[in-house]
Scaffold this motif. Sequence first.
Motif, PDB file in Angstrom:
ATOM      1  N   GLN A   1      47.015  48.848  52.012  1.00 41.93           N
ATOM      2  CA  GLN A   1      46.588  47.590  51.407  1.00 41.93           C
ATOM      3  C   GLN A   1      45.855  46.708  52.422  1.00 41.93           C
ATOM      4  O   GLN A   1      44.843  46.065  52.078  1.00 41.93           O
ATOM      5  CB  GLN A   1      47.808  46.835  50.851  1.00 41.93           C
ATOM      6  N   MET A   2      46.324  46.647  53.642  1.00 44.69           N
ATOM      7  CA  MET A   2      45.668  45.799  54.646  1.00 44.69           C
ATOM      8  C   MET A   2      44.262  46.293  54.958  1.00 44.69           C
ATOM      9  O   MET A   2      43.317  45.499  55.055  1.00 44.69           O
ATOM     10  CB  MET A   2      46.518  45.750  55.932  1.00 44.69           C
ATOM     11  N   VAL A   3      44.110  47.596  55.097  1.00 45.11           N
ATOM     12  CA  VAL A   3      42.801  48.160  55.433  1.00 45.11           C
ATOM     13  C   VAL A   3      41.833  47.998  54.262  1.00 45.11           C
ATOM     14  O   VAL A   3      40.671  47.604  54.446  1.00 45.11           O
ATOM     15  CB  VAL A   3      42.943  49.643  55.828  1.00 45.11           C
ATOM     16  N   VAL A   4      42.300  48.297  53.061  1.00 43.12           N
ATOM     17  CA  VAL A   4      41.425  48.221  51.891  1.00 43.12           C
ATOM     18  C   VAL A   4      40.960  46.794  51.652  1.00 43.12           C
ATOM     19  O   VAL A   4      39.774  46.548  51.387  1.00 43.12           O
ATOM     20  CB  VAL A   4      42.139  48.786  50.648  1.00 43.12           C
ATOM     21  N   ILE A   5      41.872  45.835  51.755  1.00 40.06           N
ATOM     22  CA  ILE A   5      41.470  44.456  51.457  1.00 40.06           C
ATOM     23  C   ILE A   5      40.518  43.932  52.526  1.00 40.06           C
ATOM     24  O   ILE A   5      39.629  43.120  52.218  1.00 40.06           O
ATOM     25  CB  ILE A   5      42.693  43.536  51.300  1.00 40.06           C
TER      26      ILE A   5
ATOM     27  N   ALA B   1      39.008  52.756  51.379  1.00 43.99           N
ATOM     28  CA  ALA B   1      38.442  51.423  51.598  1.00 43.99           C
ATOM     29  C   ALA B   1      36.939  51.421  51.310  1.00 43.99           C
ATOM     30  O   ALA B   1      36.410  50.484  50.694  1.00 43.99           O
ATOM     31  CB  ALA B   1      38.720  50.968  53.025  1.00 43.99           C
ATOM     32  N   GLU B   2      36.247  52.459  51.745  1.00 45.18           N
ATOM     33  CA  GLU B   2      34.812  52.546  51.472  1.00 45.18           C
ATOM     34  C   GLU B   2      34.541  52.708  49.984  1.00 45.18           C
ATOM     35  O   GLU B   2      33.578  52.153  49.448  1.00 45.18           O
ATOM     36  CB  GLU B   2      34.204  53.712  52.258  1.00 45.18           C
ATOM     37  N   ASP B   3      35.402  53.471  49.306  1.00 44.96           N
ATOM     38  CA  ASP B   3      35.243  53.645  47.862  1.00 44.96           C
ATOM     39  C   ASP B   3      35.414  52.325  47.126  1.00 44.96           C
ATOM     40  O   ASP B   3      34.683  52.025  46.166  1.00 44.96           O
ATOM     41  CB  ASP B   3      36.258  54.670  47.341  1.00 44.96           C
ATOM     42  N   VAL B   4      36.395  51.527  47.554  1.00 44.89           N
ATOM     43  CA  VAL B   4      36.630  50.228  46.921  1.00 44.89           C
ATOM     44  C   VAL B   4      35.421  49.318  47.128  1.00 44.89           C
ATOM     45  O   VAL B   4      34.984  48.610  46.211  1.00 44.89           O
ATOM     46  CB  VAL B   4      37.912  49.584  47.470  1.00 44.89           C
ATOM     47  N   ALA B   5      34.876  49.333  48.336  1.00 47.47           N
ATOM     48  CA  ALA B   5      33.700  48.507  48.619  1.00 47.47           C
ATOM     49  C   ALA B   5      32.502  48.949  47.777  1.00 47.47           C
ATOM     50  O   ALA B   5      31.772  48.118  47.228  1.00 47.47           O
ATOM     51  CB  ALA B   5      33.360  48.583  50.104  1.00 47.47           C
ATOM     52  N   ALA B   6      32.295  50.264  47.661  1.00 47.88           N
ATOM     53  CA  ALA B   6      31.182  50.777  46.866  1.00 47.88           C
ATOM     54  C   ALA B   6      31.369  50.443  45.388  1.00 47.88           C
ATOM     55  O   ALA B   6      30.408  50.103  44.682  1.00 47.88           O
ATOM     56  CB  ALA B   6      31.066  52.287  47.054  1.00 47.88           C
ATOM     57  N   ASP B   7      32.600  50.538  44.928  1.00 46.78           N
ATOM     58  CA  ASP B   7      32.901  50.205  43.534  1.00 46.78           C
ATOM     59  C   ASP B   7      32.608  48.736  43.261  1.00 46.78           C
ATOM     60  O   ASP B   7      32.059  48.389  42.206  1.00 46.78           O
ATOM     61  CB  ASP B   7      34.375  50.515  43.252  1.00 46.78           C
TER      62      ASP B   7
END
Length: 372
Positions: free
Chosen positions: A44-48, A319-325
Amino acid sequence: MSQDPATIQLLSPEGQIVQSDATAPYLPLIAQLDDQRLLDFHRQMVVIRRFDLEAGNLQRQGQLALWIPSMGQEAAQVGSGYAARAQDHVFPSYREHVVGRIRGLDLLQIIRQLRGNSHGGWDPAAHGNFHLYAIVLSSQTLHATGYAMGLRFDGVIATGDPESDQAVIVYYGDGASSEGDVHEAMVFAASYQTPQVFFLQNNQWAISVPVARQSRTPLVDRAAGYGIPSVRVDGNDVLASYAVTRSALDEARSGLGPRFIEAMTYRMGAHTSSDDPTKYREGGEVDDWGGRDPITRFEKHLRLRGAGDEFFADVAREAEDVAADLRTRIFELPVPEPESMFAHVYSEPHPVIEEQRAWLTAYEASLEGDGQ
C-alpha cells in the motif's frame, strides 16, 4: 514549557523491532500480524506513492485543478488505516488517499473531486465508512465528534464485542490543530466521552508556517488540557502507527473515552500543487527527513524477515500498473450533468433547492435555438 515527550517507535531505522518498556504494551499487537498483512503494509505504501506522483504530474499537465500530495506520510496513514476495524468510521482531512484505498475507495473518486468532475465525493456507506474529504480546514473534527456522540447515544459501544462495537478516527494536521474547530471538538469529545481517536499527522509545516511557530509546547500535550489521554508516535514507522492506533481505537470503543495520537512525520512535497515549499524551507531539512523514509525503513524490516527481490519487483510492477490505469481512466471521466448539483444537498426535498432547480431548467430552455 513542557519537555519533549517520548515517542513510541517499534521499528528502528535499520528495520529491527525495538524492545523497551515503552514498546512492551504494543509488541503483542504486532505479533498478531501475519506475513500477508505485513506485506500489504509495504504494498500500500509503495502503490500510493506512485499514484501520488502520477496525480501530481497530471495536475501539472492541466488534467487536475488541484493535487494534494501525501509523499512522506505513507506509514502514518497505512498503519492507522489498517488499525481501524471494518465497522469503524473514518473522517479524513484531504490527503489520506491511501486510507481511502484501504477502506475500499476507488482512488478515481478522489481524482473526480479534484478534477471538478464531482459535486461532492462518494457515498461513505458504500466505501468502508470512509467519509468525504474536508477541504474546509479542521471541520472534519466536528463532524467526527458529532458522529461519535451519536454512537454513544445509540449504544453501539462498550457492549464487550470488539467485532461490533464502533469507533471513529479523525485525521488532521498540525496546521489544523490551531483552528478553533479542533478545540471545540475536543471539548465535546471529552465531555461526552466519545468513542473516537484524534489522529494528528504532524508533518512539520502548516503550508509555510513551521510547527515551532504554531505552538510553544508539543502538540501531544494539548489533549491533556481536555482530559484526553495522548501518545506521540513515530509517524514514519508503520508498525508503531498501526499498534498505537489499534490500541487507542480499542480503548475508545470499549467506553474509555476519546484518545489522541500525534504522529511525527514530514511532508516531503508541497502542501498542494499551488504551493512552492522551496520558498520557505531549507534543503537540509528535507534531506534529513528523506533519510528517514518510511518505505525504505519497512523494506529493510521485510528483508530481515525473508522477503526477497521477487516480492519487491512485483510491488513495483503493481504500482506502475496503478499509475498507468489512472492516466487512462482520468480521460474517461464524464462531465457531470448540471442537474446533479442539486442532489444530496439535503436528505429530504427542500423548497429552495427545488426553486433553484426549476430556475436552471427554465434558463437552459431559454437558450435553445439561440445558437448557444
